[in-house]
Every structure is written in C-alpha cells, then in structure tokens.
Design a protein around this motif. Sequence first.
Motif, PDB file in Angstrom:
ATOM      1  N   LYS A  13      24.794  35.659  41.167  1.00 55.13           N
ATOM      2  CA  LYS A  13      25.113  35.601  42.596  1.00 55.13           C
ATOM      3  C   LYS A  13      26.156  34.528  42.879  1.00 55.13           C
ATOM      4  O   LYS A  13      27.073  34.734  43.670  1.00 55.13           O
ATOM      5  CB  LYS A  13      23.839  35.330  43.410  1.00 55.13           C
ATOM      6  N   SER A  17      30.007  35.083  44.319  1.00 55.76           N
ATOM      7  CA  SER A  17      30.518  34.341  45.478  1.00 55.76           C
ATOM      8  C   SER A  17      31.845  33.672  45.146  1.00 55.76           C
ATOM      9  O   SER A  17      32.785  33.698  45.948  1.00 55.76           O
ATOM     10  CB  SER A  17      29.514  33.275  45.923  1.00 55.76           C
ATOM     11  N   GLN A  20      34.541  36.333  44.992  1.00 60.10           N
ATOM     12  CA  GLN A  20      34.984  36.780  46.317  1.00 60.10           C
ATOM     13  C   GLN A  20      35.979  35.794  46.918  1.00 60.10           C
ATOM     14  O   GLN A  20      36.993  36.192  47.481  1.00 60.10           O
ATOM     15  CB  GLN A  20      33.786  36.967  47.247  1.00 60.10           C
TER      16      GLN A  20
END
Length: 103
Positions: A13, A17, A20
């Motif tokens: 995760k 992040s 992105q």
Amino acid sequence: AAVLEVGGGGDGKVLKSVMQALAKAAPNRPLMLFSQGDGKAACVAQTPKGSALKANEWLAAALKAGGGRGGGKADTAQGQLPDASKLPEVTAAAVAFAEDALK
C-alpha cells in the motif's frame, strides 16, 4: 525509465501511494519501484499509455531474474520477490529490459 528502491518496509500500500505521487509528478516516465521488508521485496511498475515499454512485461522480466513473480496490465503491474537479497540482479534486469524496449 526510472527504477527506484523506496522505504516502506515492503508494504504494498505504501509502495502504491509513492507510485501514485511519482506518476502524477512525471506522467510520461516509466517507473518501477521496490520496497524491502521481512527478507522479501514488493514491486510495482507503471508505464504511460502507448509506451513501447509494457509494465507487465517489464515487471515479469525483472522479477524473473531473482525468482519473483508478478503480473498486471500493459500500464500497471505488481509483484513480489521472495528473497530481497536478489534485488541487485532484479534492478539490473529491469534497467536492461527498459533500455532495450525504449531504443
């Protein structure tokens, strides 16, 4: 293309992040990120739409060099490397594959 190792302790995760944020900052740049934790490494790859470099092929070629596996689509892919000590071989394979695809 950029192949980078980031912190995050191998947390997928956290890696997504970071991907992105980097993809937003450099939308036309192929990116592959690694994060180590517990002796393993997580990996994500992203390429711009229409790029000669396909994220799923790039990730598969890189992880194969270290006994890892992964999959995805032409623009995004993710995978795992069971032995993080193989990361130097995997990153070298990722760079070589990207350079060849983007000639």
